[in-house]
Scaffold this active site. Structure first.
Site: not given
Ligand code: IFM
Length: 437
Positions: A350
């Site tokens: 992410e």
């Molecule tokens: O939206 C979240 C996700 O669920 C987990 N990691 C961070 C993202 C942004 O806050």
């Protein structure tokens, strides 16, 4: 500007990520209530008093969402399954849920990308939360059963499986800072959750391996902790936050033990005999997922452990006030390789930014700059020898941002929450142009 595709190896994975509660719509398909549904029921816990009951209605609209992944040129899709959907009471399988995920995985494969599964992205069944949730040691066995049930249905077709997403959020943010479900501010609850979440990971890895699962990992989040000034108190506060946030989980997973600075405050609250669990927690994994967004500054704080207050920083910020600092990604990737995982494959699972929609809902130049800068930072880590294999943008769609509700927009694709219309933003087109090169 996004970098040239050719600056990354041909087999480098470019994907997008989502999570079940944030997009699916928890009221469909006979899902059971999760602790996010019960948390959202208390006024004030969610910014706009919203919840995930409809979210992006992905439960019904998933074919068009998967088309957007294919048409964007992405080679991978990271998604999660909801425990409360799969096991509405926490233990009994809901066949409708498994059918849904079965169709979803086939739908991803039919379109070309590789599906990457995360078993837990925070939908703890409310029934298990009522029994103490992550504070209760029994959670480890329940979690392993749930992972096994999912694996038996879709494990033959997923490219990788992560046990948990962001244990820091599951434990600390939710049981000590109180921002996420179950919304506790309790050091004893937090310490237990910090340990049991890892015990659940290790127990699930063993169960999954015993069941023949391959390519197993865990997704951890990392956030730079810097002192807000030169005072010894601020330096100490930043060091302690780094131990709690950036060392606790990776050290335990890699068999390096809990960091002493964090143990100093947490040990009195850990379950008795925790030491005996450490070997089971440190199961071999096949890859590590890294989520990176921002850094935070800490000043000395008064009062009880862990003294230290997060303060506003000077860098440009996202819609949520998070500082934008791409070099932090290079720093974490090189640090993780050097201090913890060596040449183990790493995926950036992410990275992304929230940005409010302007009059033109497709214009998001700051997001394009953010992605470009972070991809270059990732490339720099590879040049320094890090075995980085992929990068997943968070997120495909604007979605339910937990306690912040539907305000923050992280998507490459805009979602109109009235009509559920999906509209690709300029960043989606920029990725598409890059990936088609
Ligand atoms: O939206 C979240 C996700 O669920 C987990 N990691 C961070 C993202 C942004 O806050």
């Amino acid at each position: 500007m996004l970098p040239d595709r050719k600056t990354f190896p041909p087999d480098f994975t470019f994907g997008v990520a989502t999570s079940a509660y944030q997009i699916e719509g928890s009221s469909h398909g006979e899902a059971g209530p999760s602790h996010w549904d019960t948390f959202a029921a208390t006024p004030g816990n969610i910014a706009d008093n919203g919840n995930g009951s409809l979210a992006c209605d992905h439960y019904h609209l998933w074919p068009q969402d998967l088309d957007l992944i294919r048409d964007g040129g992405f080679s991978a899709y990271r998604f999660s399954t909801s425990w409360a959907r799969v096991m509405p009471d926490g233990v009994t399988v809901n066949p409708q849920a498994l059918d849904f995920y079965d169709r979803l995985v086939d739908g991803v494969l039919e379109r070309g990308p590789a599906p990457h599964l995360t078993c837990y992205h925070w939908e703890l069944p409310a029934a298990l939360s009522d029994l103490g949730g992550w504070q209760n040691r029994d959670i480890a066995g329940h979690f392993a059963d749930y992972c096994t049930a999912i694996h038996r249905r879709i494990g033959d077709r997923v490219a990788s499986t992560a046990t948990l997403n962001e244990p820091w959020c599951i434990a600390w943010l939710s049981h000590f800072l109180g921002h996420h479900a179950p919304g506790l501010r309790d050091i004893r609850a937090a310490a237990r959750a910090m340990h049991h979440v890892l015990l659940a990971h290790g127990t699930a890895i063993q169960a999954l391996r015993g069941d023949g699962a391959r390519n197993l990992g865990i997704v951890l989040n990392f956030e730079t902790a810097h002192p807000a000034n030169d005072s010894p108190g601020a330096i100490q506060a930043a060091k302690l936050q780094d131990a709690i946030y950036n060392q606790w989980f990776i050290r335990a997973v890699m068999g390096q033990g809990y960091p002493q600075a964090a143990l100093d405050g947490l040990e009195p609250h850990l379950p008795q005999g925790w030491q005996a669990d450490m070997e089971g927690i440190a199961q071999p994994i096949d890859w590590l997922g890294v989520n990176y967004y921002t850094r935070r500054l800490y000043a000395a704080g008064a009062g009880l452990w862990p003294q230290g207050d997060a303060v506003d920083g000077p860098l440009p910020k996202t819609q949520m006030g998070w500082e934008i600092r791409p070099e932090g990604l290079t720093e974490f990737l090189t640090r993780l390789a050097r201090d913890h995982v060596g040449s183990l494959p790493i995926l950036v699972t992410e990275n992304g930014m929230s940005e409010a929609a302007g009059p033109d809902i497709t214009a998001d130049p700051r997001r394009i700059a953010f992605i470009g800068d972070h991809l270059r930072a990732a490339r720099e880590a590879m040049d320094e020898g890090v075995n980085l294999r992929g990068f997943f943008y968070w997120s495909l769609l604007d979605n339910f941002e937990w306690g912040w509700g539907y305000g923050p927009r992280f998507g490459l694709v805009h979602v109109d929450y009235q009509t559920m219309a999906r509209t690709p933003k300029a960043s989606w087109h920029a990725f598409r142009a890059m990936l088609r090169e």
